[in-house]
Design a protein around this motif. Structure first.
Motif, PDB file in Angstrom:
ATOM      1  N   SER A 298       0.811  -1.226   0.000  1.00  0.00           N
ATOM      2  CA  SER A 298       0.000   0.000   0.000  1.00  0.00           C
ATOM      3  C   SER A 298       0.840   1.269   0.000  1.00  0.00           C
ATOM      4  O   SER A 298       0.277   2.365  -0.008  1.00  0.00           O
ATOM      5  N   ALA A 299       2.174   1.145   0.025  1.00  0.00           N
ATOM      6  CA  ALA A 299       3.017   2.341   0.050  1.00  0.00           C
ATOM      7  C   ALA A 299       4.320   2.090  -0.691  1.00  0.00           C
ATOM      8  O   ALA A 299       4.807   0.953  -0.748  1.00  0.00           O
ATOM      9  N   LEU A 300       4.855   3.154  -1.280  1.00  0.00           N
ATOM     10  CA  LEU A 300       6.130   3.080  -1.999  1.00  0.00           C
ATOM     11  C   LEU A 300       6.990   4.275  -1.610  1.00  0.00           C
ATOM     12  O   LEU A 300       6.476   5.375  -1.363  1.00  0.00           O
ATOM     13  N   VAL A 301       8.299   4.047  -1.581  1.00  0.00           N
ATOM     14  CA  VAL A 301       9.244   5.125  -1.322  1.00  0.00           C
ATOM     15  C   VAL A 301       9.700   5.691  -2.666  1.00  0.00           C
ATOM     16  O   VAL A 301      10.020   4.944  -3.598  1.00  0.00           O
ATOM     17  N   VAL A 302       9.708   7.008  -2.768  1.00  0.00           N
ATOM     18  CA  VAL A 302      10.154   7.686  -3.979  1.00  0.00           C
ATOM     19  C   VAL A 302      11.597   8.130  -3.758  1.00  0.00           C
ATOM     20  O   VAL A 302      11.885   8.830  -2.773  1.00  0.00           O
ATOM     21  N   VAL A 303      12.498   7.708  -4.631  1.00  0.00           N
ATOM     22  CA  VAL A 303      13.921   8.005  -4.450  1.00  0.00           C
ATOM     23  C   VAL A 303      14.475   8.765  -5.638  1.00  0.00           C
ATOM     24  O   VAL A 303      13.917   8.721  -6.749  1.00  0.00           O
ATOM     25  N   ASP A 304      15.591   9.477  -5.406  1.00  0.00           N
ATOM     26  CA  ASP A 304      16.276  10.152  -6.509  1.00  0.00           C
ATOM     27  C   ASP A 304      17.295   9.207  -7.126  1.00  0.00           C
ATOM     28  O   ASP A 304      17.341   8.016  -6.786  1.00  0.00           O
ATOM     29  N   GLY A 305      18.139   9.711  -8.005  1.00  0.00           N
ATOM     30  CA  GLY A 305      19.110   8.880  -8.686  1.00  0.00           C
ATOM     31  C   GLY A 305      20.169   8.291  -7.791  1.00  0.00           C
ATOM     32  O   GLY A 305      20.846   7.323  -8.170  1.00  0.00           O
ATOM     33  N   ASP A 306      20.342   8.839  -6.571  1.00  0.00           N
ATOM     34  CA  ASP A 306      21.326   8.323  -5.619  1.00  0.00           C
ATOM     35  C   ASP A 306      20.685   7.449  -4.550  1.00  0.00           C
ATOM     36  O   ASP A 306      21.301   7.176  -3.511  1.00  0.00           O
ATOM     37  N   ASP A 307      19.468   7.018  -4.787  1.00  0.00           N
ATOM     38  CA  ASP A 307      18.725   6.169  -3.848  1.00  0.00           C
ATOM     39  C   ASP A 307      18.448   6.879  -2.521  1.00  0.00           C
ATOM     40  O   ASP A 307      18.362   6.258  -1.471  1.00  0.00           O
ATOM     41  N   ARG A 308      18.297   8.196  -2.587  1.00  0.00           N
ATOM     42  CA  ARG A 308      17.943   8.973  -1.398  1.00  0.00           C
ATOM     43  C   ARG A 308      16.435   9.243  -1.433  1.00  0.00           C
ATOM     44  O   ARG A 308      15.919   9.757  -2.441  1.00  0.00           O
ATOM     45  N   LEU A 313       4.612   7.583  -1.302  1.00  0.00           N
ATOM     46  CA  LEU A 313       3.329   7.500  -1.996  1.00  0.00           C
ATOM     47  C   LEU A 313       2.497   6.406  -1.367  1.00  0.00           C
ATOM     48  O   LEU A 313       2.943   5.259  -1.257  1.00  0.00           O
ATOM     49  N   HIS A 314       1.285   6.767  -0.931  1.00  0.00           N
ATOM     50  CA  HIS A 314       0.368   5.796  -0.341  1.00  0.00           C
ATOM     51  C   HIS A 314      -0.773   5.559  -1.315  1.00  0.00           C
ATOM     52  O   HIS A 314      -1.138   6.448  -2.096  1.00  0.00           O
ATOM     53  N   ILE A 315      -1.352   4.373  -1.277  1.00  0.00           N
ATOM     54  CA  ILE A 315      -2.437   4.048  -2.200  1.00  0.00           C
ATOM     55  C   ILE A 315      -3.614   4.998  -2.025  1.00  0.00           C
ATOM     56  O   ILE A 315      -4.350   5.285  -2.969  1.00  0.00           O
TER      57      ILE A 315
END
Length: 324
Positions: A298-308, A313-315
């Motif tokens: 139900s949730a995802l982490v949004v990362v930049d190109g350096d995995d930071r 984002l929640h459903i």
């Protein structure tokens, strides 16, 4: 109400007559139809659709369908055109004029002006010998043997055939232009398709101070307090250098309780999901939803190109945005 009239029989008769009229139209899609498409494709301006009465209502729909499928178009009322609205039509345009009789006075009045401007004219009429058909570069035959109206007066079968011809033109042009679903979404940004095809993760994610986050080595108690403050049912877990270590969600809490872990004294490192699924901010929100569906999360982490981590984002965010 006349008790002799059978509404079901009347409706079936109407539908049958209109089906027969449309079926007869198939045989009349010929080189003239191809020429009409070529005329429209060759112009740098818009398609201007004209029609009076019921033909005007059909013309409005044709113009709207053309515009939403990649062919810029608009409707002009012929009577208004005679009182100033001809100024809306330019020499780069092409005109489609609808009239079942082909002799509608308000349209016939405009024919010399259209010719003087050198604007190609496509007619949709049921009378190939009419003034409109004779003035047109191409006439698309919309004739019908009879109207569905039992009095053979109210435009019914004829307007249906004209509408189908307009749809056929719009779709043929759509395919020639290579018009895509994404192009369609740009014409419908407020609709469900627009939201699915245009909305990106960065438009709906929680970021900045709204991003719940704790460092590796934080107690579970502190992590739960951070989750409560932000109200997302999750928190990001960071390495000391700021890269992603993991994610902790309500689901992880339930699993910890099932394992009889002492949540009062546990550390976040013991119960978090290591790293977890991540997405980029430029991903379409609809793609993020598919990832959630595929992995039953139900949730995802949004990362930049350096995995930071830069967002979460929640459903529920996708539900509120209408991405379904």
């Amino acid at each position: 109400m006349n008790p002799i009239v059978n509404p079901i029989a009347s409706a079936q008769r109407t539908i049958r007559l209109e089906l027969e009229a449309v079926d007869a139209l198939l045989k009349r899609i010929d080189d003239g139809f191809v020429r009409a498409c070529e005329l429209i494709m060759a112009r740098s301006g818009r398609v201007v659709v004209l029609g009076m009465g019921k033909s005007g209502h059909i013309g409005n729909k044709i113009a709207a369908t053309l515009a939403s499928t990649g062919t810029p178009a608009f409707f002009v009322h012929p009577a208004e055109a005679s009182h100033g609205d001809m100024g809306m039509i330019t020499a780069d345009d092409v005109v489609i004029a609808l009239s079942n009789s082909g002799n509608t006075a308000e349209i016939v009045t405009l024919l010399p002006l259209i010719k003087r401007l050198g604007i190609p004219l496509i007619s949709i009429t049921g009378n190939p010998e009419s003034a409109l058909a004779q003035a047109a570069v191409v006439n698309l035959d919309s004739s019908v043997p009879q109207e569905a109206c039992p009095l053979n007066l109210a435009p019914t079968s004829s307007t249906t055939v004209s509408l189908v011809l307009g749809d056929a033109l719009a779709i043929a042009l759509l395919e020639q232009r290579g018009f895509t679903a994404e192009d369609f979404a740009f014409s419908h940004p407020g609709g469900a398709l627009g939201r699915r095809l245009l909305l990106k993760v960065e438009n709906v994610m929680h970021h900045g101070d709204a991003l719940p986050k704790v460092l590796r080595g934080t107690s579970l108690r502190e992590a739960l307090a951070e989750m409560s403050r932000q109200g997302l049912g999750m928190t990001v877990v960071l390495e000391a250098h700021g890269r992603l270590a993991g994610i902790f969600t309500d689901g992880d809490l339930r699993r910890a309780l099932d394992r009889n872990i002492d949540v009062r004294n546990a550390m976040i490192d013991d119960v978090m999901t290591v790293h977890g699924k991540t997405i980029g901010p430029d991903m379409l929100a609809a793609e993020a939803l598919k990832i959630m569906d595929d992995h039953k999360i139900s949730a995802l982490v949004v990362v930049d190109g350096d995995d930071r981590p830069i967002g979460a984002l929640h459903i529920h965010d996708l539900t509120r945005a209408g991405v379904f």
